[in-house]
Enzyme design. Structure first.
Site, PDB file in Angstrom:
ATOM      1  N   LEU A   1       8.705 -12.846  19.458  1.00 42.36           N
ATOM      2  CA  LEU A   1       8.393 -12.174  18.382  1.00 42.36           C
ATOM      3  C   LEU A   1       8.707 -10.516  18.531  1.00 42.36           C
ATOM      4  CD1 LEU A   1       6.719 -11.548  15.474  1.00 42.36           C
ATOM      5  CD2 LEU A   1       4.696 -11.264  17.048  1.00 42.36           C
TER       6      LEU A   1
ATOM      7  N   GLU B   1       9.476 -10.726  -1.109  1.00 44.96           N
ATOM      8  CA  GLU B   1       8.494 -11.113  -1.954  1.00 44.96           C
ATOM      9  C   GLU B   1       7.279 -10.178  -1.777  1.00 44.96           C
ATOM     10  OE1 GLU B   1       8.453 -13.672  -4.214  1.00 44.96           O
ATOM     11  OE2 GLU B   1      10.822 -13.939  -3.977  1.00 44.96           O
TER      12      GLU B   1
ATOM     13  N   HIS C   1     -10.851   1.598  11.591  1.00 46.25           N
ATOM     14  CA  HIS C   1      -9.542   1.437  11.879  1.00 46.25           C
ATOM     15  C   HIS C   1      -9.485   0.685  13.419  1.00 46.25           C
ATOM     16  CE1 HIS C   1      -8.038   4.196   9.184  1.00 46.25           C
ATOM     17  NE2 HIS C   1      -8.848   5.471   9.516  1.00 46.25           N
TER      18      HIS C   1
ATOM     19  N   ASP D   1      -4.101  -1.965   4.617  1.00 38.09           N
ATOM     20  CA  ASP D   1      -4.962  -0.986   3.940  1.00 38.09           C
ATOM     21  C   ASP D   1      -6.575  -1.346   3.607  1.00 38.09           C
ATOM     22  OD1 ASP D   1      -5.311   1.438   2.763  1.00 38.09           O
ATOM     23  OD2 ASP D   1      -4.264   0.834   0.993  1.00 38.09           O
TER      24      ASP D   1
ATOM     25  N   THR E   1       3.993   9.251   7.192  1.00 42.78           N
ATOM     26  CA  THR E   1       4.304  10.659   6.993  1.00 42.78           C
ATOM     27  C   THR E   1       3.161  11.397   6.221  1.00 42.78           C
ATOM     28  OG1 THR E   1       6.019  10.404   5.568  1.00 42.78           O
ATOM     29  CG2 THR E   1       6.818  10.682   7.781  1.00 42.78           C
TER      30      THR E   1
ATOM     31  N   ARG F   1       0.091  -6.556   1.216  1.00 42.42           N
ATOM     32  CA  ARG F   1      -0.539  -5.358   1.215  1.00 42.42           C
ATOM     33  C   ARG F   1      -1.965  -5.732   1.059  1.00 42.42           C
ATOM     34  NH1 ARG F   1       0.178   0.964  -0.699  1.00 42.42           N
ATOM     35  NH2 ARG F   1      -1.991   1.535  -0.011  1.00 42.42           N
TER      36      ARG F   1
HETATM   37  C1  IPE Z   1      -0.576   3.288   3.545  1.00 40.40           C
HETATM   38  O1  IPE Z   1      -1.796   3.424   3.286  1.00 40.40           O
HETATM   39  C2  IPE Z   1      -0.166   3.617   4.908  1.00 40.40           C
HETATM   40  C3  IPE Z   1      -0.570   2.711   6.234  1.00 40.40           C
HETATM   41  C4  IPE Z   1      -1.304   1.775   5.778  1.00 40.40           C
HETATM   42  C5  IPE Z   1      -0.503   3.375   7.467  1.00 40.40           C
HETATM   43  P1  IPE Z   1      -2.708   4.767   2.689  1.00 40.40           P
HETATM   44  O2  IPE Z   1      -3.993   4.215   2.503  1.00 40.40           O
HETATM   45  O3  IPE Z   1      -2.419   6.147   3.554  1.00 40.40           O
HETATM   46  O4  IPE Z   1      -1.756   4.845   1.073  1.00 40.40           O
HETATM   47  P2  IPE Z   1      -2.137   5.373  -0.009  1.00 40.40           P
HETATM   48  O5  IPE Z   1      -2.691   6.999   0.026  1.00 40.40           O
HETATM   49  O6  IPE Z   1      -3.288   4.765  -0.606  1.00 40.40           O
HETATM   50  O7  IPE Z   1      -0.986   5.395  -1.137  1.00 40.40           O
HETATM   51  C1  IPE Z   2      -5.326   1.996   6.443  1.00 35.24           C
HETATM   52  O1  IPE Z   2      -6.593   2.186   5.988  1.00 35.24           O
HETATM   53  C2  IPE Z   2      -5.197   2.533   7.659  1.00 35.24           C
HETATM   54  C3  IPE Z   2      -4.106   3.813   7.431  1.00 35.24           C
HETATM   55  C4  IPE Z   2      -3.668   4.374   6.625  1.00 35.24           C
HETATM   56  C5  IPE Z   2      -4.250   4.375   9.166  1.00 35.24           C
HETATM   57  P1  IPE Z   2      -7.225   3.414   5.004  1.00 35.24           P
HETATM   58  O2  IPE Z   2      -7.545   4.346   6.057  1.00 35.24           O
HETATM   59  O3  IPE Z   2      -6.212   3.730   4.099  1.00 35.24           O
HETATM   60  O4  IPE Z   2      -8.338   2.799   4.327  1.00 35.24           O
HETATM   61  P2  IPE Z   2      -8.897   3.136   2.692  1.00 35.24           P
HETATM   62  O5  IPE Z   2      -7.695   2.962   2.014  1.00 35.24           O
HETATM   63  O6  IPE Z   2      -9.457   4.495   2.821  1.00 35.24           O
HETATM   64  O7  IPE Z   2      -9.853   2.086   2.404  1.00 35.24           O
HETATM   65 MG    MG Z   3      -5.778   3.304   2.346  1.00 36.69          MG
END
Ligand code: IPE
Ligand code: IPE
Ligand code: MG
Length: 240
Positions: free
Chosen positions: A131, A207, A37, A20, A66, A188
């Site tokens: 892996l 964990e 990304h 994230d 999803t 995370r």
């Molecule tokens: C979770 O991250 C999904 C992925 C990393 C693919 P999100 O950024 O989409 O989750 P929320 O919306 O903050 O919970």
């Molecule tokens: C996670 O990064 C990647 C995907 C969900 C595909 P985000 O796109 O959620 O990045 P933030 O949370 O907006 O910074």
């Molecule tokens: Mg995010």
């Protein structure tokens, strides 16, 4: 093997990562979200190498949930294009490293080009054992459980399964992850401390490691810190 590996470290058998913070990383750099990304893919490559260095056998990465369909359509389209490009670009290196790739989630509902990439990648890397890289793509844990329950109902109705015999193993056999052990460590990035519909069943005794580092900045040193923290944990697995 990398010289960062210390004998005192306990390597998890399976690491699951909610990658994230790509969007916030891009914003901080004055770039487009999609650039974040793309930079995140570099961190995926780094995480794979770290798993190989530390002898981690399974790495599950949350690539698209999803719920992520709710994002602006240009971001979704950009992500799908990124998945196709990355999968085909990385296959030779994955084969070279003997990494077996599996996809979990509702991949059948994806566009034809993504489906083709997924199948080609799974077929090209099948049977490797160094892996297992498990990519959660169009994945939602609630959908996974709903699908599993539906399959079990059919089996009960057909007389293949007796209700009295439904236990943890039977449920697990209906999940996308049936051939994969539960994660030992869930990481995370980006400071968020929630599960976001990721592996709800499988994380029962994992964990959790939360870090403020944004995913594109999560590289070898940050991976090592997560393993060090894991090594200090007193695991309980639901035992007294
Ligand atoms: C979770 O991250 C999904 C992925 C990393 C693919 P999100 O950024 O989409 O989750 P929320 O919306 O903050 O919970
Ligand atoms: C996670 O990064 C990647 C995907 C969900 C595909 P985000 O796109 O959620 O990045 P933030 O949370 O907006 O910074
Ligand atoms: Mg995010």
């Amino acid at each position: 093997m990398d010289n960062v590996v210390s004998s005192k470290l306990i390597s998890p058998n399976h690491i699951a990562i909610i990658m994230d913070g790509n969007g916030r990383w891009a914003e901080k750099q004055g770039k487009e979200r999609i650039d974040g990304h793309y930079e995140g893919v570099v961190s995926v490559r780094s995480a794979i190498e770290s798993c190989l260095d530390y002898g981690v056998k399974y790495l599950t990465i949350y690539a698209f949930s999803t719920e992520n369909w709710g994002r602006p359509s240009d971001e979704v389209a950009g992500l799908m294009e990124l998945f196709c490009k990355t999968i085909s670009m990385e296959i030779p290196s994955l084969i070279d490293k003997k990494v077996c790739v599996k996809f979990i989630g509702d991949t059948m509902s994806l566009s034809d080009d993504v489906k083709e990439s997924v199948k080609f990648c799974e077929d090209s890397t099948e049977g490797f054992e160094t892996l297992t890289l498990c990519v959660a793509l169009n994945y939602g844990a609630r959908d996974e459980i709903i699908n599993g329950v539906k399959q079990l109902f059919i089996k009960v109705a057909n007389g293949e399964v007796d209700i009295e015999n439904i236990d943890t193993k039977v449920i697990e056999s209906e999940l996308y992850t049936s051939a994969i052990p539960d994660p030992d460590l869930m990481i995370r990035t980006s400071g968020e401390q929630r599960i976001s519909n990721f592996l709800l069943w499988q994380l029962a005794y994992s964990e959790f490691y939360f870090t403020d580092i944004l995913w594109p900045d999560f590289r070898k040193e940050q991976f090592k810190e997560a393993i060090e923290e894991f090594s200090k944990r007193n695991r309980r697995y639901g035992k007294v």
